[in-house]
Design a protein around this motif. Structure first.
Motif, short mmCIF file in Angstrom:
data_model
loop_
_atom_site.label_atom_id
_atom_site.label_comp_id
_atom_site.label_asym_id
_atom_site.label_seq_id
_atom_site.Cartn_x
_atom_site.Cartn_y
_atom_site.Cartn_z
N HIS A 1 14.83 52.46 14.31
CA HIS A 1 14.95 53.30 13.11
C HIS A 1 14.09 54.56 13.26
O HIS A 1 13.48 54.79 14.30
CB HIS A 1 14.56 52.50 11.87
CG HIS A 1 13.14 52.01 11.91
ND1 HIS A 1 12.82 50.75 12.36
CD2 HIS A 1 11.98 52.61 11.58
CE1 HIS A 1 11.51 50.59 12.30
NE2 HIS A 1 10.97 51.71 11.83
N ALA B 1 20.50 44.16 10.22
CA ALA B 1 19.46 44.35 9.21
C ALA B 1 19.61 43.36 8.05
O ALA B 1 18.64 43.00 7.39
CB ALA B 1 19.49 45.78 8.68
N THR C 1 18.64 48.43 3.04
CA THR C 1 18.18 49.01 4.30
C THR C 1 18.47 50.50 4.29
O THR C 1 19.22 50.99 3.44
CB THR C 1 18.81 48.30 5.52
OG1 THR C 1 18.12 48.72 6.70
CG2 THR C 1 20.29 48.66 5.68
N ARG D 1 14.22 46.59 3.97
CA ARG D 1 13.97 46.23 5.36
C ARG D 1 14.50 47.32 6.27
O ARG D 1 15.47 48.01 5.93
CB ARG D 1 14.59 44.87 5.72
CG ARG D 1 16.09 44.80 5.89
CD ARG D 1 16.87 44.63 4.60
NE ARG D 1 16.44 43.53 3.74
CZ ARG D 1 16.82 42.27 3.92
NH1 ARG D 1 17.64 41.96 4.91
NH2 ARG D 1 16.43 41.34 3.08
N GLU D 2 13.84 47.49 7.42
CA GLU D 2 14.23 48.53 8.38
C GLU D 2 15.32 48.02 9.32
O GLU D 2 15.41 46.82 9.58
CB GLU D 2 13.03 48.96 9.24
CG GLU D 2 11.94 49.70 8.48
CD GLU D 2 12.25 51.18 8.28
OE1 GLU D 2 13.41 51.59 8.48
OE2 GLU D 2 11.32 51.90 7.89
#
Lengths: 539, 306
Positions: free
Chosen positions: A433, A473, A399, A428-429
């Motif tokens: 974000h 996350a 992340t 992955r975010e």
């Protein structure tokens, strides 16, 4: 959860007692396995000796930046007088042209709607403690300016009842309170008026620094002053920095099977790359990764071993315009003398903001050398086709933490994401974000400030919202058996994550480590003997 | 008040208010060029503002033209001004009341503008049916504006007084401003419902002001409302309620000002940096008067003040 209301004029009362205190059970809760307060190391309280020597009248939290207790009333009054004089200078065109317009607008046009509070990760994490509202320190400052620096101010304050006394309690607490903010500007983003509490906080810090000579030692004496005198706030002198990196070149060459060579002081190179020297000491994989990438891409580049030239940090950004300009000029002069075509920022958020934008208008004439982010520099290399990658080598959950100074303050959002989407199959975010991210909790210079019990505060309060985000996350793979990577392309953010992760035992409990972006790029390169990124502690 | 009295009162009050507003605006304009302090998202960034990106995302950004959207900032500000975008997104609980207040203000301004247009058109011989339609629309705007504004102002006073988040931070001036606004709206409601033909009387009054017809008079409820409204206009430039001006600067000149150093700026900066600096801390050049340039060029390793 919420403490009884703190009034604005409480700040000027009872100078000997803290206004509030931090209790872990009042903070916003963390998810398992970090939810058991009894298993956490707890919040260090001051010893009797520390309580006697150091001013601790805000929240019981102090760093090594803490003020010594004044000897007598006379000394207290001297500081109050200096604060008043500094406040007036802050409002003058001669002394503060640098931020006068933003300052006046933020002082005069707050609608007191409190919209900004819920944008502040520190206020939220604290369980909505009034002291940590972004508006608390701003409103106190605003009312002091109104009362003491504007015509008929005292009379108007008395008539309106909006009266805050300027005394030792107010001055000492405001100083400490100005270092309970990450300057992340999330509050400013949410303000309908465009008022900027982070700017007001920085202006307060500036007043204390430029008029009273008060600033945390880590930022001033051991920060900008040391950088300009010796070369780096880390204390690394030029020859030692060079030796260290040459040693790292050899060490990593052996480990990776690559021929790693870092060029120094190459006149006429296309690129002057300025790392943070803290990376050389604490995260050596980062500068080495840049050496590997630049060499593999055939870039004409160099580092500088001039004083200040191998450390891109500029703590002046956090507290002092004079020091900000001095450090920025030092970097620009080195680049000019080397005759490079451009300067590339290392993976350091505040270096980006200080050098690329805030100091831009102090770098006139031949000091105005093009300056570029490492995010765009690396993106150009990754997609340039000169280096071969195998994204399968990065097939672990990754992340991205957005350093506020790169993303919210400069709008550099996508280049680093394009790299991660390409090279990291399990990227992955976090939520939220990009420009809406939460600060790591180390912003505004706080990451380099440490004990007496300041680290406890940074870990428990300032970094809490971000820690929650990181865990969320990776919530689909929470256990330590799955190795996970938090990409944080900023030295100060990595230092803050290091503190948080060590404190809670995150590597052992969750298998998460924090590192930079360049390391992920190198890890995905074909032709390495073994993975560049390791979850094992170095032998 | 006599007709001439209304002329003198109205035009002198509005004249002073405009002058004060102009003066405060000029003072903001004349503040010195400041260091960059932009904040994403910047709506003029073409193709990037959607996610908060900027021109600094371009490789060697200085080699590319800065692609700016003309409509981006306009669209953003239209949402901010008309719909109170930031409050909607970040403080939903406050939005209904502040939206009512602001919409009330906008509707009253629109009503007055329509009445002024009506007065001008009347002098040019536009058919009475058209003018009548205008007055009818103005009446609807007035009723809606006064009611919404009153609900918003009264609600905000109560919310500020009762809400634990707002009460400690609400200054006396904030209550005075809201109370004044409430007086404007309540007096407007009273006049609207007591005057036989509110819209026609407002129309006649404005026409009289334009035409110099000194005989123009007003019924007592409308006269009271007009006096409160005009006094509010006079009070406005002394307050923070001129944030409609300040917002141009906080957004366009600070948050969205991402202009890199150029030749024109260098000239201004040269003058600013030549000014003497008198900060007292040792590292900031307290030993002798220096210009900002000299101070910034200093070694910076003097001992800190304390």
């Amino acid at each position: 959860m919420k403490k009884p209301g703190l009034k604005l004029n409480d700040i000027s009362r009872n100078a000997a007692e803290p206004l509030t205190e931090i209790n872990l059970d009042e903070l916003t809760p963390l998810p398992p396995p970090y939810d058991k307060i009894e298993e956490q190391p707890g919040f260090k309280r001051l010893t009797e000796d520390q309580a006697e020597r150091l001013v601790h009248n805000l929240d019981g939290v102090v760093s090594t930046a803490a003020l010594p207790e004044p000897q007598d009333k006379e000394e207290e009054e001297k500081y109050v007088g200096q604060f008043l004089s500094g406040m007036k200078k802050l409002l003058s065109k001669e002394n503060n042209w640098t931020f006068l317009q933003p300052l006046l607008l933020s002082l005069d046009y707050c609608a007191q709607c409190q919209t900004c509070n819920d944008a502040c990760p520190i206020y939220l994490a604290s369980g909505r403690n009034d002291l940590y509202r972004p508006t608390y320190r701003s409103e106190v400052f605003r009312r002091l300016v109104e009362k003491y620096a504007r015509p008929l101010g005292r009379l108007r304050a008395r008539l309106s009842g909006d009266d805050i006394e300027l005394n030792w309690a107010t001055v000492s607490r405001l100083y400490e309170l100005s270092y309970r903010c990450n300057l992340c500007r999330r509050c400013a983003q949410s303000c309908p008026m465009g008022v900027d509490n982070a700017l007001l906080t920085r202006e307060l810090r500036k007043l204390f620094s430029q008029e009273l000579g008060w600033a945390p030692k880590e930022l001033h004496e051991k920060g900008t002053v040391l950088q300009l005198a010796v070369g780096s706030p880390t204390g690394l002198r030029p020859d030692v920095a060079k030796d260290n990196l040459q040693f790292l070149d050899e060490d990593f060459s052996e480990a990776t099977g690559l021929d790693i060579h870092t060029p120094w002081d190459k006149k006429g190179a296309d690129v002057l790359l300025i790392h943070s020297a803290g990376d050389i000491i604490s995260f050596p994989e980062s500068p080495i990764s840049f050496s590997v990438i630049c060499n593999a891409a055939g870039i004409s580049w160099t580092l500088s071993s001039e004083i200040g030239g191998y450390d891109g940090v500029n703590y002046g950004l956090f507290y002092d315009d004079v020091q900000l300009a001095r450090v920025a000029r030092c970097h620009a002069e080195i680049a000019r003398d080397l005759g490079v075509k451009k300067i590339v920022m290392g993976e350091c958020g505040h270096q980006h903001k200080a050098f690329m934008t805030v100091a831009d208008r102090t770098l006139t004439g031949d000091l105005n050398i093009p300056r570029e982010s490492s995010m765009t520099f690396l993106e150009n290399i990754v997609f340039g086709g000169k280096i071969k990658f195998d994204p399968a080598k990065n097939d672990f959950p990754v992340t991205l933490h957005d350093p506020c100074n790169v993303v919210r303050n400069l709008g550099i959002v996508e280049p680093q994401r394009r790299i991660l989407r390409y090279l990291c199959p399990q990227f992955r975010e976090m939520t939220p974000h990009g420009v809406d991210n939460y600060c790591c909790g180390g912003g505004g210079g706080l990451s380099v400030m440490s004990d007496v019990n300041f680290t406890d505060w940074k870990v428990h309060v300032a970094g809490r919202m971000k820690f929650q985000q990181v865990l969320a996350a990776f919530a689909d793979r929470p256990g330590p058996e799955v190795k996970k990577y938090l990409c944080a392309p900023c030295l100060n953010c990595k230092l803050q994550f290091r503190d948080i992760f060590e404190y809670y035992g995150v590597k052992e409990k969750s298998g998460i480590i924090a590192g930079g972006l360049a390391e992920l790029i190198v890890n995905a390169m074909t032709g390495l003997k073994k993975p560049f990124i390791s979850w094992e502690d170095p032998a | 008040m006599s007709g001439i009295g209304w002329h003198i009162f109205t035009f002198s009050a509005l004249g002073v208010a405009l002058l004060l507003l102009f003066y405060r605006t000029v003072r903001l304009v004349r503040l010195p060029l400041h260091l960059r302090w932009e904040l994403a998202p910047i709506p003029h960034e073409k193709g990037k503002s959607r996610y908060g990106g900027s021109y600094l995302e371009e490789y060697e950004w200085w080699r590319h033209p800065h692609r700016k959207s003309f409509f981006g900032p306009i669209f953003y500000m239209a949402q901010e001004i008309l719909l109170l975008r930031a409050i909607w997104r970040h403080n939903r609980g406050l939005w209904p009341l502040t939206f009512a207040l602001h919409t009330g203000i906008y509707l009253i301004i629109l009503m007055l503008a329509l009445q002024a247009l009506n007065a001008i058109l009347a002098a040019t011989g536009v058919p009475p049916a058209v003018l009548g339609t205008f007055r009818a629309i103005a009446a609807v705007l007035a009723a809606a504006g006064y009611l919404l504004g009153a609900v918003g102002a009264a609600g905000l006073i109560l919310k500020r007084a009762l809400d634990a988040d707002l009460r400690p931070f609400s200054s006396v001036a904030r209550y005075v401003n809201l109370a004044f606004l409430l007086a404007v709206f309540v007096s407007g409601i009273y006049a609207f419902f007591t005057v036989a033909d509110f819209s026609a009387e407002v129309s006649l009054f404005i026409k009289g002001l334009f035409s110099g017809d000194a005989a123009t008079g007003l019924s007592a409820p409308l006269a009271a409302h007009a006096i409160i409204l005009i006094l509010f206009a006079l009070y406005l430039p002394f307050t923070g309620m001129i944030h409609f001006v300040a917002k141009y600067f906080t957004y366009h000149e600070i948050r969205w000002n991402d202009t890199p150093l150029d030749k024109e700026m260098e000239g201004k900066l040269g003058r600013l940096m030549g000014q003497p600096v008198t900060w007292s801390a040792a590292h900031a050049g307290a030993d002798r008067p220096k210009s900002w340039t000299e101070t910034a060029a200093g070694e910076g390793h003097e001992k800190a003040g304390s």
